[in-house]
Design an enzyme around this catalytic site. Sequence first.
Site: not given
Ligand code: GLN
Length: 446
Positions: A52, A127, A151
């Site tokens: 990532k 994400s 995410s």
């Molecule tokens: N969707 C959540 C956010 O936007 C989680 C994102 C994540 O786990 N990095 O914060």
Amino acid sequence: TAQTFERIEATEPNVEAFLALNKDHALKRAEKLDNIGIAEGNVLAGIPIGIKDNIVTKEMPTTAASKILENFMSVYDATVVDKVNEAGLISVGKLNMDEFAMGGSTETSYYKKTKNAWDQTKVPGGSSGGSAAAVAAGQVPVSLGSDTGGSIRQPAAFNGIVGMKPTYGRISRYGLIAFSSSLDQIGPMTRTVKDNALVLNAISGHDVKDSTSAQLEVPDFTSTINDGVKGMKIAVPKEYFGEGVNPEVVAAVKEAIKTYEKLGAIVEEVSLPHTKYGVAAYYIIASAEASSNLQRFDGIRYGYRSPEAKNLEEVYVKSRSEGFGEEVKRRIMLGTFSLSAGSYDAYFRKAGKARTLMIQDFDKVFADYDLIMAPTTPTVAFGLGENIDDPITMYMSDVLTIPTNMAGLPGMSIPCGFSQGLPVGLQIIGQPFGEAQMYKAAYAFE
Ligand code: GLN
């Protein structure tokens, strides 16, 4: 390795998962491995892995999918990258994500829109959407993601793969670009449960460079994977099947849980009553920490500097205004507001209290049960563009994964069926440092 790049090149126009490829270094490393030979028992040597893009790497740029880090080259490798290299895995490229890991669809990336591996009109989740789609599309067998509120698990569910967010502290965060330091955790994303356990073996452990990494012996997660679930006590929280959770998702997950009963597990319904405060408390805590963590992007130390700036003040304001995307700015404003003198007690402190209540909910359940099972997400993958202008709906897609991060617990998603032709994820939540138990259960189902 050469075949991996052929496969990536052939599929990439449809998937758009990668932000950078590491072809020259990867081929060289593979050749070296061929020459020295692979030590017996080293099952990960030579296996391609995608990383990532919020995990820093010396050989490839690290952008966190933000314009503010366009072409940024780190001078060091993250600890997980060192560990991946030591295990003989071959890093083939960097994977797309929501900007600074803020989002649930990978659509907030400044660079490209990754597609769901099953349906090009759907989002891959986020994400870690690039990490999930790349594995599901057969571009790489393994990738690394990060999970702050879901995410790893949400995109794993949306793409029908296995995603593990380990216990907070299991893996070093050194070299992970911080979003919310008390919630962030790196984890493996794979096609199979066993691969996942093997990669977790390789990347876990205490690191002197991350004071929040746990000083604990790391067990071999594969050694008990075959032990089955006979007599295991599984809790099913009723709040995770309530309003807003799609009936077909509920049906697929309930069916999976029935399979566990058939395999000899003891399944009972429980309550996690403070689940409903999760999303609200999360967006206050995560944004507050993010507003602090992102101060370092000032146009001076890293990445983008606005060419228009005429004095120091303008260097900060213009570089940040032009370099950050809309969602990132929304979080910075929300976070700065909730930390400000006038609202600290009403928001930030309250969110902390809600977090404590959620931790206590889990403690009570884990006094009597080995694992918790529930859906990973309320719906299957939604359409590209469908929720991008509706932050609240986007935020709700993590309602079932956020509580785990708030409590620092390990959570994983494994594929358990389909709805509308798209994969459904079964979420398994474990006790602190109970990943071995989770793999046991996941493997029994697979
Ligand atoms: N969707 C959540 C956010 O936007 C989680 C994102 C994540 O786990 N990095 O914060």
